[in-house]
Design a protein around this motif. Sequence first.
Motif, mmCIF file in Angstrom:
data_model
loop_
_atom_site.group_PDB
_atom_site.id
_atom_site.type_symbol
_atom_site.label_atom_id
_atom_site.label_comp_id
_atom_site.label_asym_id
_atom_site.label_seq_id
_atom_site.Cartn_x
_atom_site.Cartn_y
_atom_site.Cartn_z
ATOM 1 N N VAL A 127 0.724 3.453 2.079
ATOM 2 C CA VAL A 127 -0.152 2.907 3.113
ATOM 3 C C VAL A 127 -1.605 3.257 2.827
ATOM 4 O O VAL A 127 -2.486 2.385 2.805
ATOM 5 N N LYS A 128 -1.865 4.535 2.604
ATOM 6 C CA LYS A 128 -3.258 4.963 2.426
ATOM 7 C C LYS A 128 -3.837 4.446 1.119
ATOM 8 O O LYS A 128 -5.027 4.103 1.059
ATOM 9 N N CYS A 129 -3.009 4.352 0.087
ATOM 10 C CA CYS A 129 -3.488 3.807 -1.187
ATOM 11 C C CYS A 129 -3.886 2.345 -1.027
ATOM 12 O O CYS A 129 -4.933 1.912 -1.508
ATOM 13 N N ALA A 130 -3.047 1.571 -0.334
ATOM 14 C CA ALA A 130 -3.324 0.147 -0.148
ATOM 15 C C ALA A 130 -4.599 -0.068 0.665
ATOM 16 O O ALA A 130 -5.328 -1.036 0.437
ATOM 17 N N ILE A 131 -4.866 0.815 1.628
ATOM 18 C CA ILE A 131 -6.067 0.682 2.447
ATOM 19 C C ILE A 131 -7.310 1.048 1.654
ATOM 20 O O ILE A 131 -8.344 0.377 1.723
ATOM 21 N N VAL A 132 -7.230 2.116 0.849
ATOM 22 C CA VAL A 132 -8.402 2.624 0.132
ATOM 23 C C VAL A 132 -8.897 1.634 -0.906
ATOM 24 O O VAL A 132 -10.111 1.472 -1.097
ATOM 25 N N ILE A 133 -7.991 0.912 -1.585
ATOM 26 C CA ILE A 133 -8.405 0.092 -2.726
ATOM 27 C C ILE A 133 -8.959 -1.265 -2.321
ATOM 28 O O ILE A 133 -9.364 -2.029 -3.197
ATOM 29 N N ARG A 134 -8.993 -1.593 -1.048
ATOM 30 C CA ARG A 134 -9.469 -2.922 -0.677
ATOM 31 C C ARG A 134 -10.485 -2.852 0.459
ATOM 32 O O ARG A 134 -10.481 -1.931 1.275
ATOM 33 N N SER A 135 -11.330 -3.860 0.514
ATOM 34 C CA SER A 135 -12.307 -4.025 1.583
ATOM 35 C C SER A 135 -12.852 -5.439 1.480
ATOM 36 O O SER A 135 -13.110 -5.930 0.370
ATOM 37 N N PRO A 136 -13.056 -6.156 2.571
ATOM 38 C CA PRO A 136 -12.746 -5.721 3.946
ATOM 39 C C PRO A 136 -11.286 -5.978 4.294
ATOM 40 O O PRO A 136 -10.560 -6.624 3.534
ATOM 41 N N ILE A 137 -10.870 -5.484 5.462
ATOM 42 C CA ILE A 137 -9.526 -5.698 5.973
ATOM 43 C C ILE A 137 -9.652 -6.394 7.327
ATOM 44 O O ILE A 137 -10.239 -5.842 8.256
ATOM 45 N N CYS A 138 -9.110 -7.584 7.419
ATOM 46 C CA CYS A 138 -9.206 -8.342 8.673
ATOM 47 C C CYS A 138 -8.172 -7.853 9.691
ATOM 48 O O CYS A 138 -8.496 -7.662 10.862
ATOM 49 N N ARG A 139 -6.916 -7.650 9.232
ATOM 50 C CA ARG A 139 -5.857 -7.264 10.156
ATOM 51 C C ARG A 139 -4.920 -6.264 9.489
ATOM 52 O O ARG A 139 -4.571 -6.409 8.316
ATOM 53 N N LEU A 140 -4.545 -5.251 10.261
ATOM 54 C CA LEU A 140 -3.605 -4.250 9.760
ATOM 55 C C LEU A 140 -2.529 -4.014 10.806
ATOM 56 O O LEU A 140 -2.833 -3.718 11.958
ATOM 57 N N ARG A 141 -1.276 -4.149 10.389
ATOM 58 C CA ARG A 141 -0.139 -3.891 11.260
ATOM 59 C C ARG A 141 0.737 -2.826 10.612
ATOM 60 O O ARG A 141 1.028 -2.906 9.416
ATOM 61 N N LEU A 142 1.168 -1.869 11.426
ATOM 62 C CA LEU A 142 1.970 -0.771 10.892
ATOM 63 C C LEU A 142 3.119 -0.454 11.825
ATOM 64 O O LEU A 142 2.932 -0.291 13.029
ATOM 65 N N TYR A 143 4.318 -0.367 11.247
ATOM 66 C CA TYR A 143 5.505 0.074 11.972
ATOM 67 C C TYR A 143 6.072 1.265 11.218
ATOM 68 O O TYR A 143 6.484 1.150 10.059
#
Length: 486
Positions: free
Chosen positions: A96-112
Amino acid sequence: MGVSTKNIKWTQTEDEKIIEQESHDRLSSLPSEILDHILSFLSMNEVVKTGLLSRKWRYFWHSTPCLNFDFRDFWNQERCLNLSYNECVIKFWVFVKCAIVIRSPICRLRLYCEKCDAVQLESLLHLCAMKEVQELDIFTGYGILQCPIYCGVPTHVDAFIQGVNSLVELQPLTSFSNLKTLNLVGVHFDGSDLAEKVLSDCGVLETLSLEYCCFVMINYLKISANKLRIFNFVNNGPYWWGYTCMFEGELELHTPNLVSFWYIGPVLQLSRSSDMPFLKNASIELRCQNKPGDLGAMVLGIRHVQELSVSPNFVLYYSPAFEKYAGDFSPLDSLRCLKVYMEFTEEHVEGLVKLLQCSRNLEALCIGFTEHPRTIGWESRKIDVLISHKLKEIEIFTSGDLVNLLELIKFFLENGKSLEKINITQKEEMLDPEELYTLHQVQLACESVSISIGLASASGTIKMFEFSFWKCGSGTAGQSIQYSYR
């Protein structure tokens, strides 16, 4: 003589090869915006697998602006590698954290994820703030079956998580600059100031939803969002090992542009400084609680509402039986449309009468009975504080016999000075219009009123009976009846 084609070799030109390749891979030729939209319906675990399709798709998952992390999919795949549940949780958070760190911008994030403690939640929220996420949905799975008082992510994490956490700890959690939608389901808020960090300064937030969240040792919660328009609060957390997971403290709302408020739970203690001057519609469904709360303070907070839907317990608080608990009720002068779900008891009817007296500018009333109306000892009467002079139409939905509702209908005829129409819809085959003949002795408060009774059959035909009542010279009501089918 015929020509043999057995030894003839066909050769393709370069253009024909390109056309053939494109015909076999039409998906890759779509615009990136459409591809991003298609991938937004997949979990991130599935999106990563698209890198195996071709060279073009190898790194495409690095740039998708919509991220959907589902631990259930992750667990179903990784447990094939003989990993334990806790090891899978660790690997999931690395992913999760790797996928978030390597990209920008992020329009929508959903987590279960069913296992998320306050530390992981705060680091996740900080990364989302850094990446300027616009829409954020977090569902931890708690609040429905259990509450995570003693649960959390294992402390032995790998070097990557430690590196990301150290990066997050360099700065405190800042406000979300671009967040417009925030949905939190089953999130555990402990005694830390995490809730205050997240909700106290949401500059552009427009939609907020808190559902089945666990609030432990939090006696005060402030939500400050000047542009917030929709707020949904399902305050129905469970009791877990002696802890009250639902929020029972004081809620202060600084939401001057709020237009929609939906609440489920015990009586909510709204701060007197709460600001909702443009509230258009609200739905209040009160659940049982150990001790009665001060509903008067809650009504004061929503006093500007124009359209209101309430549950049976809300109506019950207005009855004389709860007068010593509920406090004083402020008038709902802005209320134009009221929808009431109620039981047919003396306490509920008396609560409805007082609620109508507090709604002095009401124009439309809808009553839905949650059970079969039965015979009660309540009798109609003329009241000193009249119901709204703007009330012209009343809708009643019932599954019981009309004879039990005659006193209530009689009450509206005797006290509704501007009443023009009463519509009654029955859910079962109990239609007996002759039961309304006794109303000709009622002293009408208005000049004339019509009562329609409808019953929808299984074939779709609506059987309608219409009565017309008018004031005679003696003050009693004359009547006529019409039958029709639709």
